[in-house]
Design an enzyme around this catalytic site. Structure first.
Site, mmCIF file in Angstrom:
data_model
loop_
_atom_site.group_PDB
_atom_site.id
_atom_site.type_symbol
_atom_site.label_atom_id
_atom_site.label_comp_id
_atom_site.label_asym_id
_atom_site.label_seq_id
_atom_site.Cartn_x
_atom_site.Cartn_y
_atom_site.Cartn_z
ATOM 1 N N TYR A 244 0.197 -54.546 31.428
ATOM 2 C CA TYR A 244 0.580 -55.935 31.681
ATOM 3 C C TYR A 244 -0.647 -56.825 31.677
ATOM 4 O O TYR A 244 -1.667 -56.530 32.296
ATOM 5 C CB TYR A 244 1.289 -56.080 33.033
ATOM 6 C CG TYR A 244 1.159 -57.484 33.605
ATOM 7 C CD1 TYR A 244 1.816 -58.548 32.996
ATOM 8 C CD2 TYR A 244 0.335 -57.750 34.694
ATOM 9 C CE1 TYR A 244 1.668 -59.837 33.467
ATOM 10 C CE2 TYR A 244 0.180 -59.036 35.192
ATOM 11 C CZ TYR A 244 0.852 -60.081 34.572
ATOM 12 O OH TYR A 244 0.696 -61.358 35.032
ATOM 13 N N ARG B 214 -7.454 -29.038 1.003
ATOM 14 C CA ARG B 214 -8.506 -29.228 2.014
ATOM 15 C C ARG B 214 -8.676 -27.964 2.858
ATOM 16 O O ARG B 214 -9.792 -27.553 3.179
ATOM 17 C CB ARG B 214 -8.158 -30.416 2.898
ATOM 18 C CG ARG B 214 -9.282 -30.862 3.826
ATOM 19 C CD ARG B 214 -8.874 -32.086 4.631
ATOM 20 N NE ARG B 214 -8.485 -33.200 3.770
ATOM 21 C CZ ARG B 214 -7.268 -33.732 3.743
ATOM 22 N NH1 ARG B 214 -6.324 -33.253 4.537
ATOM 23 N NH2 ARG B 214 -6.998 -34.732 2.942
ATOM 24 N N CYS C 120 7.665 -49.270 0.349
ATOM 25 C CA CYS C 120 8.020 -50.303 1.328
ATOM 26 C C CYS C 120 7.321 -51.633 1.079
ATOM 27 O O CYS C 120 7.727 -52.657 1.636
ATOM 28 C CB CYS C 120 7.705 -49.815 2.742
ATOM 29 S SG CYS C 120 8.655 -48.367 3.232
ATOM 30 N N GLU D 3 4.445 -34.764 -11.936
ATOM 31 C CA GLU D 3 5.113 -36.044 -11.708
ATOM 32 C C GLU D 3 5.728 -36.490 -13.028
ATOM 33 O O GLU D 3 5.036 -36.581 -14.045
ATOM 34 C CB GLU D 3 4.113 -37.086 -11.204
ATOM 35 C CG GLU D 3 4.616 -38.527 -11.211
ATOM 36 C CD GLU D 3 5.933 -38.713 -10.464
ATOM 37 O OE1 GLU D 3 6.847 -39.344 -11.035
ATOM 38 O OE2 GLU D 3 6.044 -38.217 -9.325
ATOM 39 N N ALA E 210 3.343 -47.329 -2.519
ATOM 40 C CA ALA E 210 4.043 -47.759 -1.312
ATOM 41 C C ALA E 210 5.379 -48.387 -1.669
ATOM 42 O O ALA E 210 5.443 -49.573 -2.017
ATOM 43 C CB ALA E 210 3.183 -48.742 -0.527
#
Length: 477
Positions: free
Chosen positions: A454, A23, A44, A34, A42
């Site tokens: 709050y 970019r 997770c 890879e 992902a």
């Protein structure tokens, strides 16, 4: 082009770096190698996919290969980088048994980490999983699905990457009725919830005396209570001797102290280790936990070689010393910074505080910084901690829940060192306040004086974090 930016590893750190570099410097050649099929996924989300809360594997893909290539990145899957030579600025790449040399101008090692299964004997049996790859997650979900209900369309959008031989082998089996989880960290706790959603009889074995050791005592106790309430059998302070097979070489039991607990499947989640074998012999220095040592900009000790993600160490915000805490944001953030540096704008990778969150059914936990007193003393601090429990909302407003906060500070300076939080009502996200305070080197007194929002639906006038700071500050006075 003579100076390509070569990236080894096509996940969080690698692709963040590649994307940012391209970019910022569109004319720079960027090559990503890879070794497998899967990219930009992902980690997770896997327990939630196994649970069924995430519908499809494709939902966990941040970028498809086509989207990566649309960014002008030369993505080469199934290409394994097997050697790095900083003296000649080349990497050796293997593809389908053939090898070739790839020159680089700048190199990023972003090889991630691998799940640890040693020294658990029997971890290689059929029916035993480490939830650290998409194929393992896919196979386990197929195993949990009755054969008549197995739907290959659940892999829509990701089917080209899936190890179908593995998945279909498990899809043909009768679903398990009981499961063992070896390890009570993030994966263990999340998988207990996932298995329970499939109505399995779940046994969780943890060698230490409490779950989630980095979170401290209070969150561990609340998570243990929650798991037990949901029918999970906990075996704490218990070391697994081995996993044993039945007649078909599939796991059939867990052996502990010469007793056998029968199970039909198992997950081993006892930790991960950085993937650094690639740099063996390259003269690249390793640091904490054998992760790759880097400086403030992600540079290794070899010129124009960078490292980021789960294979690299980072500097801890509290101690100022190198540490290894492999987490998703750390990888993405460091990769992006390195991409910008390589493109011509030197950008620090930033510090880490070990900020993390985890969920066990309705119980949420967060932690950041240093909670352990022994570790704090080793870093030169004189630690003191206080734990409080307070309501998450105004007492008269519905939906509140008890929220437990632990804060640790340095007695001499009052500096906040770390904190944890546990509760059922938006507790985990409150940890971000403490992480920000750590990054700002705030004292407990300064934390107590923060002007936090709050309103009855969100918090009592004194947020639980402010209450904890008030109590700890009184102890320091």
């Amino acid at each position: 082009m003579s100076d390509p930016f070569v990236v080894v590893g096509g996940d969080a750190a690698g692709l963040s770096a590649a994307s940012k570099c391209k970019r910022e410097d569109p004319d720079r050649e960027v090559i990503v190698f890879e070794k497998g099929e899967w990219v930009s996924y992902a980690h997770c989300g896997m327990p939630y996919y196994v649970k069924g809360e995430v519908e499809s594997l494709s939902d966990m893909l941040s970028l498809t290969p086509a989207e990566i290539e649309d960014r002008g990145i030369d993505l080469r899957r199934n290409h394994e980088v097997v050697a790095v030579d900083p003296d000649t600025n080349t990497v050796t790449v293997e593809r389908e048994g053939e090898r070739f040399q790839q020159p680089y101008g700048d190199l990023l090692v972003a090889t991630g980490a691998h799940a640890v299964s040693d020294p658990i004997a029997g971890a290689d049996l059929a029916g035993v999983f480490t939830i650290h790859s998409m194929d393992a997650a896919a196979a386990l979900r197929a195993f949990l699905t009755p054969p008549a209900a197995f739907d290959p369309d659940a892999f829509d959008g990701a089917g080209e990457f899936v190890d179908w031989e593995l998945v279909e082998a498990y899809a043909a089996r009768d679903p398990p009725e009981s499961a063992a989880i070896v390890g009570g960290g993030y994966v263990g706790v999340e998988m207990a919830e996932a298995f329970s959603a499939h109505d399995l009889d779940v046994h969780l074995f943890q060698r230490p005396e409490r779950l989630l050791p980095p979170f401290g005592a209070a969150p561990a106790e609340r998570v243990a209570e929650t798991l037990c309430e949901h029918g999970v059998t906990l075996h704490l302070d218990t070391e697994v001797d081995e996993l044993v097979a039945g007649a078909d070489d599939t796991v059939a039991g867990v052996v502990v102290d010469d007793e056998r607990v029968p199970v039909d499947t198992a997950v081993v989640g006892i930790g991960i280790e950085p993937n650094t074998a690639l740099v063996d012999g390259a003269g690249i220095e390793l640091g904490v936990e054998s992760a790759i040592a880097i400086d403030d900009y992600g540079r290794t000790d070899r010129e124009r070689v960078y490292a980021a993600g789960d294979c690299a160490e980072m500097r801890h915000a509290v101690t100022g010393e190198p540490d290894w805490v492999p987490l998703g944001l750390t990888a993405n953030r460091a990769g992006r910074a390195i991409g910008q540096t390589v493109a011509g704008t030197p950008t620090p990778v930033g510090d880490i505080a070990g900020t993390a969150v985890v969920k066990a059914f309705e119980m949420e936990c967060g932690r950041t910084g240093i909670l352990d007193h022994e570790r704090a003393r080793e870093a030169g601090f004189d630690p003191v901690s206080e734990t409080i429990t307070a309501g998450s909302r105004s007492g008269y407003y519905p939906g509140g829940a008890e929220t437990t906060v632990t804060l640790t500070a340095d007695r001499r300076t009052g500096r906040l060192l770390g904190g944890s939080i546990a509760g059922e009502d938006r507790a985990a996200i409150r940890i971000d306040t403490l992480a920000t305070a750590l990054e700002g080197d705030m004292t407990v007194g300064e934390l107590e004086r923060l002007d936090l929002a709050y309103a009855p639906p969100f918090s009592p006038v004194w947020d639980p974090i402010l209450t904890a700071a008030k109590v700890l500050n009184g102890e320091l006075a």
